[in-house]
Design a protein around this motif. Structure first.
Motif, PDB file in Angstrom:
ATOM      1  N   CYS A 183      -2.927  -2.902  -7.146  1.00 33.73           N
ATOM      2  CA  CYS A 183      -1.893  -3.896  -7.439  1.00 33.73           C
ATOM      3  C   CYS A 183      -2.188  -5.168  -6.649  1.00 33.73           C
ATOM      4  CB  CYS A 183      -0.510  -3.364  -7.072  1.00 33.73           C
ATOM      5  SG  CYS A 183       0.839  -4.538  -7.376  1.00 33.73           S
ATOM      6  N   ALA A 184      -2.048  -6.304  -7.316  1.00 33.54           N
ATOM      7  CA  ALA A 184      -2.169  -7.604  -6.654  1.00 33.54           C
ATOM      8  C   ALA A 184      -0.998  -8.480  -7.078  1.00 33.54           C
ATOM      9  CB  ALA A 184      -3.497  -8.263  -7.014  1.00 33.54           C
TER      10      ALA A 184
ATOM     11  N   SER B  28      -7.639  -6.304 -10.608  1.00 36.28           N
ATOM     12  CA  SER B  28      -6.222  -6.650 -10.480  1.00 36.28           C
ATOM     13  C   SER B  28      -5.997  -8.010  -9.839  1.00 36.28           C
ATOM     14  CB  SER B  28      -5.481  -5.578  -9.678  1.00 36.28           C
ATOM     15  OG  SER B  28      -5.428  -4.370 -10.395  1.00 36.28           O
ATOM     16  N   LEU B  29      -6.926  -8.439  -8.986  1.00 39.12           N
ATOM     17  CA  LEU B  29      -6.823  -9.762  -8.376  1.00 39.12           C
ATOM     18  C   LEU B  29      -6.901 -10.845  -9.441  1.00 39.12           C
ATOM     19  CD1 LEU B  29      -9.238  -9.098  -5.381  1.00 39.12           C
ATOM     20  CD2 LEU B  29      -6.754  -9.331  -5.220  1.00 39.12           C
TER      21      LEU B  29
ATOM     22  N   GLN C  23       0.827  -1.206   0.000  1.00 42.58           N
ATOM     23  CA  GLN C  23       0.000   0.000   0.000  1.00 42.58           C
ATOM     24  C   GLN C  23       0.865   1.262   0.000  1.00 42.58           C
ATOM     25  OE1 GLN C  23      -3.613   0.111  -0.095  1.00 42.58           O
ATOM     26  NE2 GLN C  23      -2.974   2.157  -0.756  1.00 42.58           N
ATOM     27  N   GLU C  24       1.987   1.237   0.702  1.00 40.43           N
ATOM     28  CA  GLU C  24       2.897   2.382   0.718  1.00 40.43           C
ATOM     29  C   GLU C  24       3.427   2.671  -0.694  1.00 40.43           C
ATOM     30  OE1 GLU C  24       6.031   1.787   3.505  1.00 40.43           O
ATOM     31  OE2 GLU C  24       4.701   1.673   5.258  1.00 40.43           O
TER      32      GLU C  24
ATOM     33  N   VAL D 275      -1.386 -11.026  -2.282  1.00 42.86           N
ATOM     34  CA  VAL D 275      -1.209  -9.783  -1.523  1.00 42.86           C
ATOM     35  C   VAL D 275      -1.680  -8.646  -2.418  1.00 42.86           C
ATOM     36  CG1 VAL D 275       0.465  -8.245  -0.435  1.00 42.86           C
ATOM     37  CG2 VAL D 275       0.757 -10.726  -0.258  1.00 42.86           C
ATOM     38  N   SER D 276      -2.492  -7.742  -1.892  1.00 40.07           N
ATOM     39  CA  SER D 276      -3.060  -6.695  -2.745  1.00 40.07           C
ATOM     40  C   SER D 276      -3.155  -5.363  -2.006  1.00 40.07           C
ATOM     41  CB  SER D 276      -4.448  -7.097  -3.245  1.00 40.07           C
ATOM     42  OG  SER D 276      -5.344  -7.270  -2.160  1.00 40.07           O
ATOM     43  N   ALA D 277      -3.282  -4.284  -2.783  1.00 40.37           N
ATOM     44  CA  ALA D 277      -3.398  -2.945  -2.207  1.00 40.37           C
ATOM     45  C   ALA D 277      -4.027  -2.005  -3.216  1.00 40.37           C
ATOM     46  CB  ALA D 277      -2.023  -2.421  -1.794  1.00 40.37           C
TER      47      ALA D 277
END
Length: 309
Positions: A42-43, A203-204, A10-11, A52-54
């Motif tokens: 983004c995933a 994105s997933l 996420q950052e 992992v996704s954000a």
């Protein structure tokens, strides 16, 4: 390794989002003009199926040119290497993805590769089915298997928007038909092409598709082999040499992974044996790749050393 924690990812998403207004949302397809430039997601899907996704992860988008790698896989499985590459070349080009120049200067109007529009249209003309409806459903059946989602379909508004404005793509079709590269009804080919470009996912989903190619054709979630290893290898090679339009060489040096972009702002990456990445950021750079997506990949490369070279 790549990012294992969603707060870390996420950052990076937040950092890349800062340059959103330096790019421009695609406007030559009217339906894409409506996209919000601040959206970024983004995933990352790993071989064990973990994801992992954000970011704006549930925001859906049309595949656009990312669908070219999927239709290439389909025709390679159906017809084999010799048949497909008798009609379409294997060489990268420095020309824009919609250019007609190389058709005029190459023998028999044969497109240079399957990732430019001419090549993708030639590939689309090979899709099996009695009519456009059957051919689109045939593609969707495969995409649903890649995504583990039976509800994946195309966005009708985007498909209509593209179909009614695709004058240059029609010209490419007629030129290739004149050279004997493609056969059949041009309007039917255009319908199938614009609908597979309009296939919608988030994105997933895209990260899972990328992971299938990364894992040599095995779906990391189901464990099912959905394409032969050789087909996955060929597709990943095209992603390296031609996947990021005429910035593919620069991308290979800076990021160093197989990737395919689309003008909706999507980027699919397949890091061989490691993971798949799905990114969506609508504003584009001058080449036609996601501006924020490219920045995000640069940040991921700096932090996690993605390059396969």
């Amino acid at each position: 390794m790549a990012c294992q924690r969603e707060d870390e990812l996420q950052e990076l998403v937040d950092e890349a989002r800062k340059i959103a207004y330096e790019g421009k949302v695609a406007n030559y397809i009217p339906a894409l003009q409506k996209q919000n430039p601040e959206v970024l997601s983004c995933a990352i899907t790993y071989p064990n199926g973990k994801c992992v996704s954000a970011g704006d992860i549930n925001q859906s988008f049309s595949l656009q040119s990312i669908s070219k790698i999927i239709t290439l896989a389909i025709v390679l499985m159906d017809y084999g290497v010799d048949h497909v590459f008798h009609k379409v070349g294997m060489e990268p080009t420095g020309d824009p993805f919609n250019s007609i120049v190389k058709l005029e200067t190459s023998s028999q109007a044969k497109p240079l590769n399957p990732m430019i529009n001419a090549g993708a249209l030639a590939v689309t003309s090979m899709i099996k089915g009695k009519n456009a409806e059957e051919k689109v459903e045939y593609i969707l059946k495969f995409v649903r298997k890649l995504c583990n989602d039976p509800d994946i379909t195309y966005c009708n508004d985007v498909a209509i928007s593209e179909f009614t404005t695709s004058f240059l793509n029609r010209s490419l079709c007629y030129y290739m038909k004149g050279g004997g590269v493609i056969h059949g009804n041009v309007e039917e080919i255009m319908e199938v092409y614009t609908k597979h470009c309009a296939i919608s996912m988030n994105s997933l989903h895209l990260a899972n598709v990328g992971a299938v190619f990364a894992m040599n054709g095995v779906n990391p979630v189901t464990g099912e082999r959905v394409m032969p290893k050789e087909v996955a290898r060929i597709c990943k090679t095209f992603m390296v040499t031609c996947g990021m339009y005429n910035a593919s060489g620069e991308f290979a040096i800076k990021i160093g992974i197989p990737a395919k972009s689309g003008v909706s702002g999507g980027i699919m990456c397949s890091v061989p044996g490691r993971f798949g990445i799905g990114i969506f950021g609508p504003p584009l750079n001058d080449i036609g790749n996601s501006h924020t997506g490219m920045k995000l990949l640069e940040l991921l490369q700096e932090k996690y050393d993605l390059s396969m070279f």
